[in-house]
Design a protein around this motif. Structure first.
Motif, short mmCIF file in Angstrom:
data_model
loop_
_atom_site.label_atom_id
_atom_site.label_comp_id
_atom_site.label_asym_id
_atom_site.label_seq_id
_atom_site.Cartn_x
_atom_site.Cartn_y
_atom_site.Cartn_z
N ASP A 28 0.82 -1.22 0.00
CA ASP A 28 0.00 0.00 0.00
C ASP A 28 0.85 1.26 0.00
N VAL A 29 2.15 1.10 -0.26
CA VAL A 29 3.07 2.23 -0.28
C VAL A 29 3.86 2.20 -1.58
N CYS A 30 3.98 3.37 -2.21
CA CYS A 30 4.70 3.48 -3.48
C CYS A 30 5.80 4.53 -3.32
N LEU A 31 7.01 4.22 -3.79
CA LEU A 31 8.15 5.10 -3.61
C LEU A 31 8.60 5.73 -4.92
N SER A 32 9.15 6.93 -4.79
CA SER A 32 9.79 7.59 -5.92
C SER A 32 11.01 6.79 -6.34
N PRO A 33 11.37 6.79 -7.63
CA PRO A 33 12.49 5.98 -8.09
C PRO A 33 13.86 6.59 -7.81
N ARG A 34 13.91 7.76 -7.16
CA ARG A 34 15.19 8.39 -6.87
C ARG A 34 15.61 8.13 -5.42
N GLY A 35 16.85 8.51 -5.09
CA GLY A 35 17.34 8.34 -3.73
C GLY A 35 17.37 6.87 -3.34
N ARG A 36 16.86 6.59 -2.14
CA ARG A 36 16.86 5.22 -1.62
C ARG A 36 15.62 4.44 -2.06
N GLY A 37 14.82 5.03 -2.95
CA GLY A 37 13.59 4.37 -3.37
C GLY A 37 13.79 2.96 -3.90
N PRO A 38 14.66 2.75 -4.90
CA PRO A 38 14.84 1.40 -5.43
C PRO A 38 15.34 0.41 -4.37
N GLU A 39 16.28 0.87 -3.54
CA GLU A 39 16.81 -0.01 -2.48
C GLU A 39 15.73 -0.41 -1.49
N MET A 40 14.93 0.56 -1.02
CA MET A 40 13.89 0.28 -0.04
C MET A 40 12.79 -0.60 -0.64
N ALA A 41 12.48 -0.35 -1.90
CA ALA A 41 11.44 -1.16 -2.56
C ALA A 41 11.87 -2.61 -2.67
N GLU A 42 13.12 -2.82 -3.06
CA GLU A 42 13.61 -4.19 -3.21
C GLU A 42 13.72 -4.89 -1.86
N ARG A 43 14.15 -4.15 -0.85
CA ARG A 43 14.39 -4.75 0.46
C ARG A 43 13.11 -5.08 1.21
N PHE A 44 12.10 -4.18 1.10
CA PHE A 44 10.90 -4.34 1.94
C PHE A 44 9.62 -4.64 1.16
N GLY A 45 9.67 -4.59 -0.16
CA GLY A 45 8.49 -4.92 -0.94
C GLY A 45 7.57 -3.76 -1.25
N PHE A 46 8.03 -2.52 -1.04
CA PHE A 46 7.23 -1.36 -1.43
C PHE A 46 7.13 -1.29 -2.95
N GLY A 47 6.06 -0.65 -3.44
CA GLY A 47 5.97 -0.39 -4.86
C GLY A 47 6.98 0.66 -5.27
N LEU A 48 7.39 0.64 -6.52
CA LEU A 48 8.34 1.63 -7.04
C LEU A 48 7.76 2.26 -8.29
N ALA A 49 7.53 3.57 -8.24
CA ALA A 49 6.91 4.26 -9.36
C ALA A 49 7.92 4.49 -10.48
N GLU A 50 7.43 4.60 -11.69
CA GLU A 50 8.29 4.90 -12.84
C GLU A 50 8.88 6.30 -12.71
N ASP A 51 8.04 7.23 -12.22
CA ASP A 51 8.49 8.60 -11.99
C ASP A 51 7.51 9.25 -11.02
N ASN A 52 7.75 10.51 -10.67
CA ASN A 52 6.89 11.18 -9.69
C ASN A 52 5.48 11.39 -10.20
N ALA A 53 5.33 11.58 -11.49
CA ALA A 53 3.99 11.76 -12.05
C ALA A 53 3.17 10.48 -11.88
N ALA A 54 3.78 9.34 -12.16
CA ALA A 54 3.08 8.07 -12.00
C ALA A 54 2.74 7.82 -10.53
N LEU A 55 3.63 8.23 -9.64
CA LEU A 55 3.37 8.07 -8.21
C LEU A 55 2.15 8.89 -7.79
N VAL A 56 2.08 10.13 -8.22
CA VAL A 56 0.95 10.99 -7.85
C VAL A 56 -0.35 10.43 -8.43
#
Length: 252
Positions: A28-56
């Protein structure tokens, strides 16, 4: 309801861990693809958006935790819609500035601390909205405020959080220098600060009365406090709070 996070750095990382510990599902959580986003998504199973527009587009509430100077430009031009909430954790960035850049979304200001990871963040919020309450409760205790001016003043507590840790370090180092085991000294000092906070936060007696009850005439607490006062520590502490508030208001 889905939460998006733009600005996945140190603070947001602590908040995300706290959300998981507090029962929020990673899906139920989606992360921005910048910063620690990819790392946190892979580690904990959060969603990872293609970009900030897709996240919004995908989320109902968006936590913004970027550098204050970048905040307005980061959210400008994204596909905000009616009924969305932008939850800003950007110190010193007023609602008016973000509302113009993220219309028609509603803007809420919050200030969590890294103790979010432990579910122990006293998180100030203005204005409180029902959409953000579950997230703030998952990471600690929400403290709703009545105005943005109060919010600026209360934000100083985020700096006090760091100063308290410096005092814990000083007390720990003193204990070690005087013969305590390092691990015992650290735990003793840290738990003493926790205990002090709980007494003041969970009892109804006036704060002065609680302190007075600890100050036996001629005792060690009274003697130490007199020394602290003589050295001007209370005035220096208040001065540091004044300095931070001026900085938050753009006056320093």
């Amino acid at each position: 309801m889905k939460l998006g996070v733009i600005g996945v750095g140190h603070l947001a990382g602590a908040v995300l861990k706290g959300l998981l510990n507090g029962g929020v599902a990673a899906g139920d959580v989606c992360l921005s693809p910048r910063g620690r986003g990819p790392e946190m998504a892979e580690r904990f199973g959060f969603g990872l958006a293609e970009d900030n527009a897709a996240l919004v587009e995908a989320c109902d509430v968006v936590l913004l935790a970027v550098r204050p100077g970048d905040a307005a430009e980061v959210v400008r031009g994204l596909p905000w819609r009616e009924g969305q909430v932008l939850m800003s954790a950007c110190a010193g960035v007023r609602i008016e500035r973000l509302a113009e850049a993220s219309a028609p979304a509603e803007v809420v200001r919050v200030m969590p601390i890294t103790a979010s990871e432990l579910g122990a963040s006293p998180t100030i919020v203005y204005p409180m909205r029902p959409e953000v309450a579950p997230y703030l409760e998952a990471i600690g205790t929400p403290i709703p405020l009545e105005s943005e001016e109060q919010f600026e003043t209360a934000t100083v507590s985020a700096a006090v959080y760091g100063w308290a840790q410096a005092m814990i370090r000083t007390g720990t180092e003193w204990g070690i220098a005087n013969g305590l085991d390092p691990a015992a000294a650290r735990q003793l000092m840290a738990r003493t600060f926790v205990a002090s906070g709980r007494i003041q936060g969970e009892q109804d007696a006036p704060m002065d009365d609680i302190l007075a009850s600890l100050c036996t005439p001629g005792g060690i607490t009274e003697a130490g406090l007199r020394h602290i006062e003589a050295e001007g520590v209370p005035e220096a502490w208040a001065g540091a709070c004044d300095l931070v508030l001026r900085k938050l208001r753009g006056q320093a």
